[in-house]
Write an enzyme that holds these catalytic residues in place. Sequence first.
Site, PDB file in Angstrom:
ATOM      1  N   SER A 117      -0.188   0.098   5.670  1.00  0.00           N
ATOM      2  CA  SER A 117      -0.608   1.230   4.854  1.00  0.00           C
ATOM      3  C   SER A 117      -0.604   2.563   5.597  1.00  0.00           C
ATOM      4  O   SER A 117      -0.405   3.600   4.980  1.00  0.00           O
ATOM      5  CB  SER A 117      -1.993   0.962   4.265  1.00  0.00           C
ATOM      6  OG  SER A 117      -2.905   0.587   5.276  1.00  0.00           O
ATOM      7  N   HIS A 119       0.602  -2.811  -0.919  1.00  0.00           N
ATOM      8  CA  HIS A 119       1.449  -1.609  -1.009  1.00  0.00           C
ATOM      9  C   HIS A 119       2.904  -1.964  -1.338  1.00  0.00           C
ATOM     10  O   HIS A 119       3.769  -1.089  -1.280  1.00  0.00           O
ATOM     11  CB  HIS A 119       1.405  -0.822   0.309  1.00  0.00           C
ATOM     12  CG  HIS A 119       0.144  -0.032   0.475  1.00  0.00           C
ATOM     13  ND1 HIS A 119      -0.095   1.151  -0.176  1.00  0.00           N
ATOM     14  CD2 HIS A 119      -0.974  -0.293   1.193  1.00  0.00           C
ATOM     15  CE1 HIS A 119      -1.288   1.620   0.152  1.00  0.00           C
ATOM     16  NE2 HIS A 119      -1.845   0.757   0.983  1.00  0.00           N
ATOM     17  N   LYS A 177      -3.262  -0.366  -7.300  1.00  0.00           N
ATOM     18  CA  LYS A 177      -2.247   0.591  -6.836  1.00  0.00           C
ATOM     19  C   LYS A 177      -1.139   0.675  -7.909  1.00  0.00           C
ATOM     20  O   LYS A 177      -1.350   1.282  -8.938  1.00  0.00           O
ATOM     21  CB  LYS A 177      -1.726   0.188  -5.463  1.00  0.00           C
ATOM     22  CG  LYS A 177      -2.859   0.108  -4.403  1.00  0.00           C
ATOM     23  CD  LYS A 177      -2.340  -0.024  -3.003  1.00  0.00           C
ATOM     24  CE  LYS A 177      -3.390  -0.473  -1.997  1.00  0.00           C
ATOM     25  NZ  LYS A 177      -4.540   0.430  -1.855  1.00  0.00           N
TER      26      LYS A 177
HETATM   27  C1  PLP Z   1      -3.093  -3.701   2.467  1.00  0.00           C
HETATM   28  C2  PLP Z   1      -4.309  -3.528   1.613  1.00  0.00           C
HETATM   29  N1  PLP Z   1      -5.043  -4.610   1.307  1.00  0.00           N
HETATM   30  C3  PLP Z   1      -6.130  -4.501   0.533  1.00  0.00           C
HETATM   31  C4  PLP Z   1      -6.551  -3.299   0.041  1.00  0.00           C
HETATM   32  C5  PLP Z   1      -7.789  -3.232  -0.794  1.00  0.00           C
HETATM   33  O1  PLP Z   1      -7.440  -3.320  -2.143  1.00  0.00           O
HETATM   34  P1  PLP Z   1      -8.578  -3.237  -3.247  1.00  0.00           P
HETATM   35  O2  PLP Z   1      -8.784  -1.786  -3.524  1.00  0.00           O
HETATM   36  O3  PLP Z   1      -8.021  -3.990  -4.397  1.00  0.00           O
HETATM   37  O4  PLP Z   1      -9.774  -3.906  -2.664  1.00  0.00           O
HETATM   38  C6  PLP Z   1      -5.823  -2.147   0.322  1.00  0.00           C
HETATM   39  C7  PLP Z   1      -6.278  -0.844  -0.219  1.00  0.00           C
HETATM   40  O5  PLP Z   1      -6.210   0.181   0.364  1.00  0.00           O
HETATM   41  C8  PLP Z   1      -4.669  -2.259   1.136  1.00  0.00           C
HETATM   42  O6  PLP Z   1      -3.945  -1.181   1.448  1.00  0.00           O
END
Ligand code: PLP
Length: 397
Positions: free
Chosen positions: A185, A213, A244
Site C-alpha cells: 500500500s 489494493h 476500496k
Molecule cells: C493491504 C490492506 N489490508 C487490509 C486493509 C484494511 O482493510 P479494511 O479497511 O477493510 O479493514 C487495508 C486498508 O488500508 C490494506 O491496505
Amino acid sequence: MSLDDRLRGELEQFRAAGVYKRLNYLASPQAPRVEMEGRGEVLILSSNNYLGLANAPDVVAAGHRALERYGAGTASVRFICGTFTIHRELEAALARLVGCASSLSYVSCWNANEGLCATLLGEQDIVISDQLNHASIIDAIRLAKSIGKCQSAVYRHSDMQDLEEKLRGAKDCRLRLIFTDGVFSMEGDIARLPDLIALSRQYDAIMAVDDSHATGVLGETGRGTAEHFGVLGEVPIITSTLGKALGGAAGGFTAGSELLTDYLTQRSRPQLFSNALPPTVAASALAAVQHLEGHPELVRSLRDNARYFRDALRGFGFNPLPGETPIIPVILGDTAKAIAMSDLLLAHGVFVTGFGYPVVPQGHARVRCQISAAHTRADLDFALRAFQDVGKKLRLI
Ligand SMILES: Cc1ncc(COP(=O)(O)O)c(C=O)c1O
C-alpha cells in the site's frame, strides 16, 4: 500523572513534530471531486475509490433496497440469530471474483486477517511475513502469537532468497504460512506471486495474499494479483477488503477452500463474537462486484489513467516510484517537505496525503497519489498543474 494530562502532552508532541492528523470533513459522496467543509470543491487524489463505485447509482440503490428488505442489521452474531441471504449471495460472488471455491465475509479486512491468523496458527506453526505487509497483517500475527503461541518470521521486502532461508529454517513446523500483500500500500509495487507460489510448493507451505489494493484493480478484469500473473485459482487463501474498489463502504472477506471457510465459521473469533456485515453494505458490495463484472473496461481506464499520471509526473521532473498500479508515491525524502507539499496542494484544490516517519522509513517521506477510473483527463490535468506549481514553489522540480 492523570490520563488526560498524559494524552494532552502526547497530542502536543504530535503537533510539535508535525505528525498530528487533521480530519477533513466531506459534505458530499466520495467521488473524484468532493465538497470539503470550509474549502469548497476539491479534487481527491488519495482515495481507494479505484473504480469510482462508491457513489455509483446501482451500488447506492442496492444498499437502499437491502435496507428496506432486511432492516439495519443482524442484531447479533450470525450463528446465533441467523444470517441474511444477501451474505450468502455476496460470499458466492466474491469467491467467484477472486478465483476461490468459497469466501466468508467480515466487517473489515482487518478482522479477516486477524480471524485468519489467530484461528489457523498454533504452537507448532509459523507465519512468514513480508517486511512491508500492511499493519492489519502485522497485528494479526501479533494476535496469533499471543493467542496461539505460533512462531513468526519476517523476510526482507519481496526478497525471495531471504524467504527461502526462512522456509528452510521452518521445515519442522506443522504449518508454514507465507503471508503477503498483493499490492503493497505505501510503495504501490506488486508481490512476486509466481515466485512465491513456486517457493510455497517447494517448501510445502500455504500462501495467503491480502489483495485489498488489487481486488478490482489488477488483472485484465480486476480479479486481482492472481489474474495479473495468470495464476488465478492457484492462491490457496486470499483476504481482501470491500472498502476500496468494491464500493468503498466497509467490510472484508477471506476466500479459499470450502473447508477453510467452514472452519473459520466455526472458530474464528470475529465471526463468533461480533455482528455480521450490515445488509446495506453487503448489498452495495455485491452490486459493486456485478458492476465490475459487467464493466471490465473500468479496469482498463484505471490502468490508463495511472500510466498517464505517472508519466506526466516523471516528465515534470518528479520522482514517482515506478510501477503498474494506481498507487503512485512521489518520494520527497523529508517528512516536513511531504507535509508542506500536501498542504500546498490542498490550497490548490487537490487533496493528497503526505506520509512521513514512522509510517514510512526515515528519509522516504512521500505524497501518495491514488488514481481512480472515475478521474477524467481534465481532473488529472488539473492535479498535474497543481503538482507543477507546488513542485516549483518548493524547488522540487
Ligand atoms: C493491504 C490492506 N489490508 C487490509 C486493509 C484494511 O482493510 P479494511 O479497511 O477493510 O479493514 C487495508 C486498508 O488500508 C490494506 O491496505
